[in-house]
Enzyme design. Structure first.
Site, short mmCIF file in Angstrom:
data_model
loop_
_atom_site.label_atom_id
_atom_site.label_comp_id
_atom_site.label_asym_id
_atom_site.label_seq_id
_atom_site.Cartn_x
_atom_site.Cartn_y
_atom_site.Cartn_z
N GLU A 22 -6.33 37.13 15.50
CA GLU A 22 -6.72 36.14 16.52
C GLU A 22 -6.28 36.56 17.92
O GLU A 22 -5.68 35.78 18.67
CB GLU A 22 -6.18 34.74 16.18
N ASP A 44 -3.75 37.98 7.95
CA ASP A 44 -3.85 36.58 7.60
C ASP A 44 -4.95 36.53 6.56
O ASP A 44 -6.14 36.66 6.89
CB ASP A 44 -4.21 35.74 8.83
N ASN A 56 -5.57 34.05 4.54
CA ASN A 56 -5.98 32.67 4.29
C ASN A 56 -5.97 32.34 2.80
O ASN A 56 -6.84 31.64 2.30
CB ASN A 56 -7.37 32.41 4.90
#
Length: 571
Positions: free
Chosen positions: A311, A458, A460
């Site tokens: 991100e 990440d 998730n």
């Protein structure tokens, strides 16, 4: 520079600055005429020197004419060109460093060498070819006491590490005597990164930077003033205690790795984020400038060798993180997600690693176009609904092959990713991770046989998910419940495997993401069990620290995720 010619050898010579680079057809020449007018000329690099000198003579005559207004009659006598008359045009010649005249047929690119001397009539100019020059000098918009201020420095024929830096602060107005901003007091010299103390709160900063090339050549200095004053910092941050474990860069045989989703500005500053996702977070603490201050201090303080970020806004990488981490010895690589303004960044310590190659992919693109994934692609085609979803995602995988600078036989495959986020998207994530592992296998088994893998990101996916189980065990059965994570109509059952022995270096913490409505472990640093072992895991912040301001992000923590940090060593 000094005056014109005739000042004797002691007088400082004027400068004639030449910019000449192979990729451009023209060379540029800047100098100030004896009469005082500045000249900037562009000449073809291949043109014979004689033509350029003739042009300078014409220019000098014109410049001379402008200095004192002449009557129409005088101008007419000089001829139509205004400077062609022998009386007006000065003798213009170029002499090389050893004092020999440069022949008129020599092309410009070869003629205008550093240290040559240009004669325009009686005036003398020392040629400076491609001197160090600053093309950009910027300070961050927000300055916090106790947080490092990292300028953005772009230079030509120079390098930030060889530039000279001087930091100044505003003089406090003494009883209304001084006009504010008039007087500046020097605060620090020599350091590229400056951390203002609490004593500077309320004062603006100024930076003076002189570009250098590391060979004792310096160009013209530039100054930049901060747009606002230094503001008070937040006091204690969640990462302060962690920094006690990471004060020094770890030993040459060890690797400190960090994985961190830093929360893209694109997502942090939406109305939805402010009101629904992070209503507990003070609005100013969601602003990008504020969070970047915290983030730069946090990352710099980890003294890491490898940092994998998710991100990352493109502008944050270019204008903030890359310049800041560069000052702390880290080189950055960026992979944007198509259709989005954020992506992945991998940083590596320059004196420990060099970059051998990059192998970044977008999952959807790779799945469709690379023969490597044909089998998986054919299987996926049987499930059009799932296939469509997978192909719609813009998720990417960043893969960098690094080589140890101290032991060139030691290479490393560093992978970084951010998988699909939806809570019911377990089946999509399984496909994405299968593509990722096939691609990593191609790099670490085919292109560089047997090199160790570090896979950060990440994901998730919690430790109970199919994705985590697949990465850790090397297999996923076709009857795994995650194949129906979004219901029967989106079932896509496949039996998959990968050849790696991967281990979560930081284990399975209670959570790596802590927001109002959710907390769980989603981030991992997977390492190659065969080649690497865990030396230490840097403890995560305590639950009390994480929840001081209810949840994350907060005034003392810049993201909704927590950085994972571990020290690894080669077996």
């Amino acid at each position: 520079g000094g005056g014109g010619g005739g000042g004797g050898a002691a007088a400082a010579m004027e400068r004639a600055v030449v910019r000449c680079v192979p990729s451009e057809p023209k060379l540029s020449l800047r100098f100030v005429l004896p009469a005082g007018s500045a000249r900037h000329m562009q000449r073809d690099q291949a043109e014979p020197l004689g033509r350029a000198l003739a042009r300078i003579a014409t220019n000098a005559a014109k410049g001379h004419g402008k200095a004192g207004k002449k009557s129409k009659k005088a101008r007419a006598e000089e001829g139509a060109e205004g400077g062609e008359a022998a009386a007006a045009a000065p003798a213009v010649r170029l002499f090389s460093r050893d004092g020999a005249a440069v022949a008129e047929e020599v092309p410009n690119a070869a003629a205008w060498q550093d240290g040559a001397v240009l004669h325009i009539g009686a005036a003398r100019y020392r040629v400076e070819r491609n001197p160090p020059a600053l093309t950009e000098l910027r300070l961050p918009r927000s300055l916090l006491a106790g947080f490092p201020v990292c300028p953005k420095v772009s230079a030509e024929f120079a390098a930030p590490q060889h530039c000279l830096f001087r930091w100044y602060r505003e003089q406090r107005p003494a009883g209304g005597g001084d006009a504010p901003g008039e007087a500046w007091v020097e605060e620090a010299e020599g350091e590229r990164v400056f951390t203002p103390s609490n004593a500077l709160v309320g004062l603006r900063l100024k930076l003076r930077c002189t570009p250098g090339d590391g060979e004792q050549r310096y160009g013209p200095a530039r100054e930049v003033e901060s747009s606002g004053p230094v503001e008070a910092g937040p006091g204690a941050c969640t990462f302060d205690n962690r920094h006690l474990y990471t004060k020094k860069v770890c030993a040459p045989g060890s690797i400190r790795a960090v994985s961190y989703n830093i929360l893209a500005d694109t997502y942090a500053q939406t109305e939805f984020s402010r009101t629904v996702l992070y209503p507990y977070c003070a609005p100013y603490a969601l602003e990008i400038d504020y969070r970047q201050n915290l983030l730069k201090k946090e990352l710099a303080g980890y003294s890491a060798d490898l940092i994998c970020l998710q991100e990352v806004d493109k502008s944050v990488f270019v204008d903030s993180l890359a310049p800041a981490l560069d000052a702390f010895g880290l080189e950055g690589l960026f992979k944007i997600k198509e259709k989005q303004h954020e992506g992945l960044a991998t940083f590596y310590r320059r004196d420990k690693f060099s970059l051998l190659s990059q192998h970044d992919i977008a999952f959807s693109e790779a799945l469709l176009s690379e023969p490597l994934h044909k089998e998986l692609c054919d299987q996926l085609a049987k499930y059009p609904l799932v296939q469509e979803k997978v192909l719609q995602r813009s998720s990417v995988l960043q893969v960098s092959v690094l080589q140890s600078t101290t032991d060139p036989s030691r290479k490393l495959c560093v992978a970084n990713t951010h998988l699909y986020w939806h809570p019911k998207g377990g089946n999509i994530r399984l496909i994405q991770i299968a593509v990722a592992l096939s691609h990593i296998k191609h790099v670490a088994c085919d292109l560089y046989p047997g090199i160790p893998v570090i896979f950060c990101g990440d994901f998730n996916s919690t430790p109970s998910s199919g994705t985590y189980s697949f990465i850790s065990s090397g297999v996923i059965a076709e009857d795994h419940e995650d194949w129906v994570s979004n219901g029967e109509e989106e079932r896509c059952s496949m039996a998959l495997s990968h050849p790696f022995k991967l281990l979560s270096a930081c284990g399975e913490p209670a959570y790596t993401n802590y927001v109002g409505g959710f907390h769980g472990c989603l981030d991992y640093i997977f390492i190659d069990k065969n080649a690497l072992e865990v030396e230490q895991v840097i403890p995560l912040p305590t639950h009390e620290e994480v929840t001081t301001h209810q949840a994350l992000p907060s005034v003392s923590h810049p993201s909704d995720h927590i950085a994972l940090i571990c020290d690894l060593k080669w077996k």
